[in-house]
Motif scaffolding. Structure first.
Motif, PDB file in Angstrom:
ATOM      1  N   UNK A  80       0.868  -1.171   0.000  1.00 27.40           N
ATOM      2  CA  UNK A  80       0.000   0.000   0.000  1.00 27.40           C
ATOM      3  C   UNK A  80       0.907   1.223   0.000  1.00 27.40           C
ATOM      4  N   UNK A  81       0.518   2.302  -0.666  1.00 23.30           N
ATOM      5  CA  UNK A  81       1.418   3.442  -0.838  1.00 23.30           C
ATOM      6  C   UNK A  81       1.892   4.041   0.480  1.00 23.30           C
ATOM      7  N   UNK A  82       1.031   4.075   1.481  1.00 26.84           N
ATOM      8  CA  UNK A  82       1.451   4.628   2.777  1.00 26.84           C
ATOM      9  C   UNK A  82       2.462   3.713   3.469  1.00 26.84           C
ATOM     10  N   UNK A  83       2.295   2.418   3.290  1.00 30.62           N
ATOM     11  CA  UNK A  83       3.250   1.468   3.867  1.00 30.62           C
ATOM     12  C   UNK A  83       4.608   1.605   3.183  1.00 30.62           C
ATOM     13  N   UNK A  84       4.596   1.786   1.873  1.00 33.10           N
ATOM     14  CA  UNK A  84       5.846   2.007   1.135  1.00 33.10           C
ATOM     15  C   UNK A  84       6.563   3.231   1.678  1.00 33.10           C
ATOM     16  N   UNK A  85       5.840   4.313   1.869  1.00 35.39           N
ATOM     17  CA  UNK A  85       6.434   5.547   2.376  1.00 35.39           C
ATOM     18  C   UNK A  85       6.950   5.367   3.807  1.00 35.39           C
ATOM     19  N   UNK A  86       6.201   4.631   4.631  1.00 39.40           N
ATOM     20  CA  UNK A  86       6.630   4.392   6.005  1.00 39.40           C
ATOM     21  C   UNK A  86       7.934   3.599   6.046  1.00 39.40           C
ATOM     22  N   UNK A  87       8.027   2.589   5.186  1.00 35.31           N
ATOM     23  CA  UNK A  87       9.224   1.737   5.177  1.00 35.31           C
ATOM     24  C   UNK A  87      10.430   2.422   4.535  1.00 35.31           C
ATOM     25  N   UNK A  88      10.165   3.265   3.523  1.00 35.68           N
ATOM     26  CA  UNK A  88      11.266   3.891   2.797  1.00 35.68           C
ATOM     27  C   UNK A  88      10.939   5.359   2.496  1.00 35.68           C
ATOM     28  N   UNK A  89      11.090   6.241   3.492  1.00 39.07           N
ATOM     29  CA  UNK A  89      10.776   7.657   3.274  1.00 39.07           C
ATOM     30  C   UNK A  89      11.614   8.301   2.169  1.00 39.07           C
ATOM     31  N   UNK A  90      12.779   7.741   1.872  1.00 41.79           N
ATOM     32  CA  UNK A  90      13.634   8.334   0.840  1.00 41.79           C
ATOM     33  C   UNK A  90      13.041   8.186  -0.564  1.00 41.79           C
ATOM     34  N   UNK A  91      11.993   7.384  -0.698  1.00 45.89           N
ATOM     35  CA  UNK A  91      11.353   7.227  -2.004  1.00 45.89           C
ATOM     36  C   UNK A  91      10.818   8.573  -2.514  1.00 45.89           C
ATOM     37  N   UNK A  92      10.539   9.480  -1.596  1.00 47.66           N
ATOM     38  CA  UNK A  92      10.071  10.823  -1.958  1.00 47.66           C
ATOM     39  C   UNK A  92      11.110  11.563  -2.798  1.00 47.66           C
ATOM     40  N   UNK A  93      12.392  11.305  -2.538  1.00 48.20           N
ATOM     41  CA  UNK A  93      13.459  11.996  -3.265  1.00 48.20           C
ATOM     42  C   UNK A  93      13.335  11.813  -4.777  1.00 48.20           C
ATOM     43  N   UNK A  94      12.898  10.654  -5.204  1.00 47.92           N
ATOM     44  CA  UNK A  94      12.732  10.400  -6.631  1.00 47.92           C
ATOM     45  C   UNK A  94      11.507  11.071  -7.234  1.00 47.92           C
ATOM     46  N   UNK A  95      10.585  11.491  -6.382  1.00 41.02           N
ATOM     47  CA  UNK A  95       9.352  12.136  -6.845  1.00 41.02           C
ATOM     48  C   UNK A  95       9.505  13.656  -6.895  1.00 41.02           C
ATOM     49  N   UNK A  96      10.421  14.191  -6.120  1.00 41.21           N
ATOM     50  CA  UNK A  96      10.580  15.642  -6.029  1.00 41.21           C
ATOM     51  C   UNK A  96      10.830  16.329  -7.372  1.00 41.21           C
ATOM     52  N   UNK A  97      11.599  15.756  -8.286  1.00 39.40           N
ATOM     53  CA  UNK A  97      11.766  16.424  -9.583  1.00 39.40           C
ATOM     54  C   UNK A  97      10.436  16.619 -10.326  1.00 39.40           C
ATOM     55  N   UNK A  98       9.526  15.658 -10.206  1.00 42.99           N
ATOM     56  CA  UNK A  98       8.206  15.812 -10.837  1.00 42.99           C
ATOM     57  C   UNK A  98       7.455  17.006 -10.251  1.00 42.99           C
ATOM     58  N   UNK A  99       7.542  17.151  -8.934  1.00 39.52           N
ATOM     59  CA  UNK A  99       6.866  18.256  -8.267  1.00 39.52           C
ATOM     60  C   UNK A  99       7.496  19.584  -8.668  1.00 39.52           C
ATOM     61  N   UNK A 100       8.804  19.635  -8.696  1.00 44.12           N
ATOM     62  CA  UNK A 100       9.485  20.873  -9.113  1.00 44.12           C
ATOM     63  C   UNK A 100       9.103  21.261 -10.535  1.00 44.12           C
ATOM     64  N   UNK A 101       9.052  20.277 -11.420  1.00 41.70           N
ATOM     65  CA  UNK A 101       8.660  20.552 -12.812  1.00 41.70           C
ATOM     66  C   UNK A 101       7.219  21.055 -12.895  1.00 41.70           C
ATOM     67  N   UNK A 102       6.328  20.419 -12.129  1.00 43.59           N
ATOM     68  CA  UNK A 102       4.928  20.847 -12.135  1.00 43.59           C
ATOM     69  C   UNK A 102       4.802  22.279 -11.622  1.00 43.59           C
ATOM     70  N   UNK A 103       5.517  22.608 -10.551  1.00 48.31           N
ATOM     71  CA  UNK A 103       5.465  23.959  -9.998  1.00 48.31           C
ATOM     72  C   UNK A 103       6.021  24.973 -10.996  1.00 48.31           C
ATOM     73  N   UNK A 104       7.065  24.598 -11.717  1.00 49.00           N
ATOM     74  CA  UNK A 104       7.639  25.505 -12.715  1.00 49.00           C
ATOM     75  C   UNK A 104       6.632  25.771 -13.835  1.00 49.00           C
ATOM     76  N   UNK A 105       5.838  24.767 -14.190  1.00 50.49           N
ATOM     77  CA  UNK A 105       4.833  24.940 -15.237  1.00 50.49           C
ATOM     78  C   UNK A 105       3.686  25.822 -14.772  1.00 50.49           C
ATOM     79  N   UNK A 106       3.380  25.739 -13.484  1.00 52.52           N
ATOM     80  CA  UNK A 106       2.263  26.524 -12.952  1.00 52.52           C
ATOM     81  C   UNK A 106       2.713  27.948 -12.694  1.00 52.52           C
TER      82      UNK A 106
END
Length: 106
Positions: A80-106
């Motif tokens: 489950x996505x929350x369990x994945x995040x609980x076990x490996x919080x560093x997984x967020x690091x790979x998602x941050x570029x997507x967020x930065x790109x989205x914010x730059x577009x907005x």
């Protein structure tokens, strides 16, 4: 003051507020309405419309991108996505570029 609902093909106002639903669809290539929203973004740019979002919209876009990517990674790992995040919080690091790109577009 109630919001006005208009078509993407109506004449444009000089200033347009993009809500969370539109902003999410316009930044996620996997979203069902991505193409039509991106076409509207392009039209706004071509017609020099000033578009803006609120901090709330940025938070919603970030959460949507985090959750959808974690759901995908979780399915691949059988978690489950929350369990994945609980076990490996560093997984967020790979998602941050997507967020930065989205914010730059907005």
């Amino acid at each position: 003051m109630p919001a006005e609902i208009r078509s993407f093909y109506d004449p444009l106002e000089p200033f347009i507020y993009w809500d969370s639903s539109f902003s999410i669809a316009a930044t996620d290539v996997n979203h069902n309405y991505y193409r039509i929203c991106r076409a509207f973004v392009d039209r706004c740019m071509q017609e020099d419309v000033i578009c803006f979002v609120s901090d709330w919209v940025l938070n919603e876009v970030a959460f949507y991108l985090i959750r959808t990517r974690l759901e995908l990674l979780g399915r691949q790992r059988g978690l489950y996505w929350r369990e994945l995040l609980r076990r490996d919080p560093s997984v967020i690091d790979g998602i941050m570029p997507l967020i930065r790109n989205a914010f730059a577009e907005l």
